[in-house]
Structure formats: C-alpha cells, structure tokens
Design a protein around this motif. Structure first.
Motif, PDB file in Angstrom:
ATOM      1  N   LEU A  89       0.848  -1.189   0.000  1.00 54.30           N
ATOM      2  CA  LEU A  89       0.000   0.000   0.000  1.00 54.30           C
ATOM      3  C   LEU A  89       0.884   1.240   0.000  1.00 54.30           C
ATOM      4  O   LEU A  89       1.723   1.421   0.882  1.00 54.30           O
ATOM      5  CB  LEU A  89      -0.910   0.026   1.223  1.00 54.30           C
ATOM      6  N   ILE A  91       0.611   5.243   0.216  1.00 61.20           N
ATOM      7  CA  ILE A  91      -0.296   6.340   0.572  1.00 61.20           C
ATOM      8  C   ILE A  91       0.416   7.660   0.302  1.00 61.20           C
ATOM      9  O   ILE A  91       1.454   7.958   0.904  1.00 61.20           O
ATOM     10  CB  ILE A  91      -0.718   6.262   2.056  1.00 61.20           C
ATOM     11  N   ASP A 117      -1.093  -0.927  -4.441  1.00 61.03           N
ATOM     12  CA  ASP A 117      -2.328  -0.145  -4.371  1.00 61.03           C
ATOM     13  C   ASP A 117      -1.965   1.273  -3.929  1.00 61.03           C
ATOM     14  O   ASP A 117      -1.178   1.443  -2.992  1.00 61.03           O
ATOM     15  CB  ASP A 117      -3.311  -0.741  -3.358  1.00 61.03           C
ATOM     16  N   GLN A 119      -3.374   5.076  -2.628  1.00 60.51           N
ATOM     17  CA  GLN A 119      -4.486   5.865  -2.121  1.00 60.51           C
ATOM     18  C   GLN A 119      -3.960   7.244  -1.715  1.00 60.51           C
ATOM     19  O   GLN A 119      -2.775   7.408  -1.430  1.00 60.51           O
ATOM     20  CB  GLN A 119      -5.154   5.165  -0.929  1.00 60.51           C
ATOM     21  N   HIS A 121      -4.571  10.809   0.732  1.00 61.78           N
ATOM     22  CA  HIS A 121      -5.265  11.331   1.919  1.00 61.78           C
ATOM     23  C   HIS A 121      -5.683  12.794   1.764  1.00 61.78           C
ATOM     24  O   HIS A 121      -6.541  13.275   2.500  1.00 61.78           O
ATOM     25  CB  HIS A 121      -4.414  11.153   3.172  1.00 61.78           C
ATOM     26  N   ASN A 127      -9.720  11.029   6.252  1.00 68.82           N
ATOM     27  CA  ASN A 127      -9.383  10.161   5.126  1.00 68.82           C
ATOM     28  C   ASN A 127      -8.207   9.263   5.466  1.00 68.82           C
ATOM     29  O   ASN A 127      -8.210   8.058   5.173  1.00 68.82           O
ATOM     30  CB  ASN A 127      -9.038  11.001   3.886  1.00 68.82           C
ATOM     31  N   ILE A 131      -8.234   5.163   5.572  1.00 62.98           N
ATOM     32  CA  ILE A 131      -7.352   4.371   4.713  1.00 62.98           C
ATOM     33  C   ILE A 131      -6.563   3.362   5.538  1.00 62.98           C
ATOM     34  O   ILE A 131      -6.491   2.175   5.202  1.00 62.98           O
ATOM     35  CB  ILE A 131      -6.392   5.289   3.933  1.00 62.98           C
ATOM     36  N   SER A 135      -7.014  -0.918   5.864  1.00 62.78           N
ATOM     37  CA  SER A 135      -5.920  -1.654   5.220  1.00 62.78           C
ATOM     38  C   SER A 135      -5.195  -2.617   6.153  1.00 62.78           C
ATOM     39  O   SER A 135      -4.390  -3.438   5.691  1.00 62.78           O
ATOM     40  CB  SER A 135      -4.893  -0.661   4.657  1.00 62.78           C
TER      41      SER A 135
END
Length: 333
Positions: A89, A91, A117, A119, A121, A127, A131, A135
């Motif tokens: 992940l 971020i 992946d 994502q 914020h 947010n 997340i 996760s």
C-alpha cells in the motif's frame, strides 16, 4: 491443501465490494504464506452456495486474480494458485507531477510479484485514518507519506513497525521508524547557496508562500536565514491573491499555480525571465526543463525516493535514508 481448505470472511455489510473482499483475502493469504502455489481454490459454485453471493461476483474476483497472475484455471479442474504476489500500500498526499515520478520509480523498481495499491489522503486526517483502518492486515508493506497532524503516530501504531516506511517529510517520526525523507531546512539553504551569484542580479528576493499550500513552513525559516547570511533584501508573500510581477525581483515559489501566473504576467509585461525578473520553483517535474526556456528548480530526487522505498519493500530490512536536495539552474533565474 484440499479444495475446501481455503475460506473467506465475507462481510455483507461492508462498503468494500464482495468480489474485492475475495481478491483481498486470496492476495493476503498468498503474501503471508497461508496459501501456497499449487493450492486449489474453492469452485465458483461452492463459494456462491457457502457465502450466499452471486456467480458473477465470484467469477469477477477470480478473473481479476487471473489477470494479475495470481491464479490459473484448468478446464474441468477449476482454479489454483499459480503465482506468489505481495501487496503493497502506497499512501500519498495528492497526485501531482512530481509524485508521479516517485510512483513510477517505486513500481518500476519492484518485480512483477508485487502489486501496489495507491491511495491519497489529501491532507485530511479522517481520510488518512479510514485508509489505514481499512488496510490493516491486508498488505505486506505500507509506504506512507504523512503530514503535520499530532494524531498520525497513534493511527500508524496499528501497523507493525517492520512493515512501515515513512517517506518524504520528517514529521512525527521516531528513531525506530524506517524512513526515506527529504530535508526542507538546511539542505534547502545549501541548495540556495549554490545560486547566490544569480540572486545577486536582483534588488530583492520574494518567497511566495500561499495560504493554500501544504509545503512545510520550515523552508520559509531557512530562506530567511539564507537571505540574512548573504545580506539580501527579502519579503515573505503569503497573500498571493493579487500577485503582481515586478521588475528586478527574484521570486521563489512552492506552487506551480503561481509559476503559471508569473509566466503569464511576464508575457503581458514583456519581461524576460532570468534577465528582468527571476524565478525559482520548488519541486522538479518532467516539464519544467521545457517550460519557457527552462525553469530553475530546487528539488529533492523523487526518483531516488521511489528507488529507496522499493528497496525497503524488497529487502525487508530497516532503512533510514535522507534524499539529497539540489539546485538545477536554468534560464528563469
């Protein structure tokens, strides 16, 4: 492992689609060695019956896994695990051009057995918290770009420290954390020092620090220090709403939006950047070498950030690395 040994925890009330829950469960099982290459998956019909979900849902999940190289299908025999993938992940704050450099460097330096992946914020703590909470337990490693909020350490404490890498900004980190940071302070000042001879062409330096930026204020403090050390006249401009370009001024900006306003006004006033006015932009992007005759930038190496982050993921060991900040001189200054 027998066909019925693999099971799923399907939450019918979750916001996560059921097909994605199946995908997540299998990826997680493979990455944590709970499921091995060659293991059979439950048949589509058996999953439908056991978990009361549609054939289309199960088939969609298995199709995604097949496209990602995680599973294969054998006619009349069903599905089996064919590849060992590990999910990571990443971020980020927002997806800007220089973050795209970081992202591509990170993913390009990971082998095909890793799935990333991404994502964002957007500097919103709710947010960020959502997340992270959604996760937990689903990823092999977590690469996180944080921001200035006192609650972030407690949110991140849910992640095993060995699985967590903090990137970009040294905020709320401890000596136990793995990190790949840039320095917004002394390294920024040292980079400016390389351009002292260029700043001397102008009567004043103005640092444009708009209210909408999330850029660390530490940079402004070290800009002041740089000007005082070199006896430069300077201003900090925070109200950029009515920004007007003036002749014989050098500007430093952390916003590409302001760079656009600067170039537009130079065209209208027939000012030559690098001669009549100067401009130094923060953060390198692929296009800045081509804009006008080239925009001078001070920037960390986002490609190196991505490379070092990928190194943390692959080598599975602690890393603490400070990415250099450098000045790239072009025509605008």
């Amino acid at each position: 492992m027998t066909r019925n040994a693999i099971s799923f925890n399907i939450n019918h009330n979750s916001d996560v689609p059921k097909y994605q829950q199946i995908v997540n469960a299998i990826n997680d099982g493979v990455s944590k060695d709970m499921i091995s290459i060659g293991d059979n998956l439950p048949s589509v019909n058996s999953v439908c019956k056991k978990y009361k979900i549609s054939r289309d849902t199960v088939f969609k999940a298995y199709s995604i896994l097949k496209e990602n190289g995680v599973i294969e299908a054998v006619p009349n025999k069903g599905y089996y695990v064919s590849g060992k993938t590990k999910k990571v992940l990443l971020i980020l704050d927002t997806f800007k051009a220089y973050k795209e450099v970081l992202y591509h460097s990170f993913t390009n330096n990971l082998p095909d057995t890793f799935i990333t992946d991404v994502q964002f914020h957007h500097y919103n703590i709710d947010n960020f918290k959502t997340i992270i909470n959604n996760s937990i337990g689903k990823y092999y490693k977590y690469v996180v770009m944080g921001f200035d909020d006192d609650t972030i350490p407690s949110i991140l404490s849910k992640i095993n420290n060995d699985d967590l890498l903090l990137i970009d900004w040294n905020i709320n980190a401890t000596k136990e954390n793995s990190f790949v940071f840039q320095d917004f302070g002394q390294s920024f000042l040292d980079a400016l020092q390389e351009g002292v001879h260029l700043f001397k062409k102008y009567k004043e330096i103005q640092f444009l620090y708009p209210p909408f930026t999330s850029h660390p204020f530490e940079t402004v403090k070290y800009f002041k220090k740089f000007c005082k050390q070199n006896n430069f006249k300077y201003k900090i401009i925070s109200d950029t709403k009515d920004f007007l370009v003036e002749k014989n001024i050098a500007y430093i900006s952390v916003s590409d939006r302001i760079l656009g306003l600067f170039l537009e006004q130079c065209r209208d006033k027939e000012y030559e950047p690098g001669v009549d006015v100067g401009f130094l932009s923060y953060n390198e992007t692929p296009m800045k070498k081509f804009i006008y005759k080239g925009i001078t930038v001070v920037s960390t190496d986002f490609q190196k950030q991505g490379e070092k982050a990928a190194e943390f993921v692959m080598e599975d060991k602690k890393i603490q690395y400070l990415v250099p900040t450098k000045l790239t001189i072009r025509e605008s200054l």
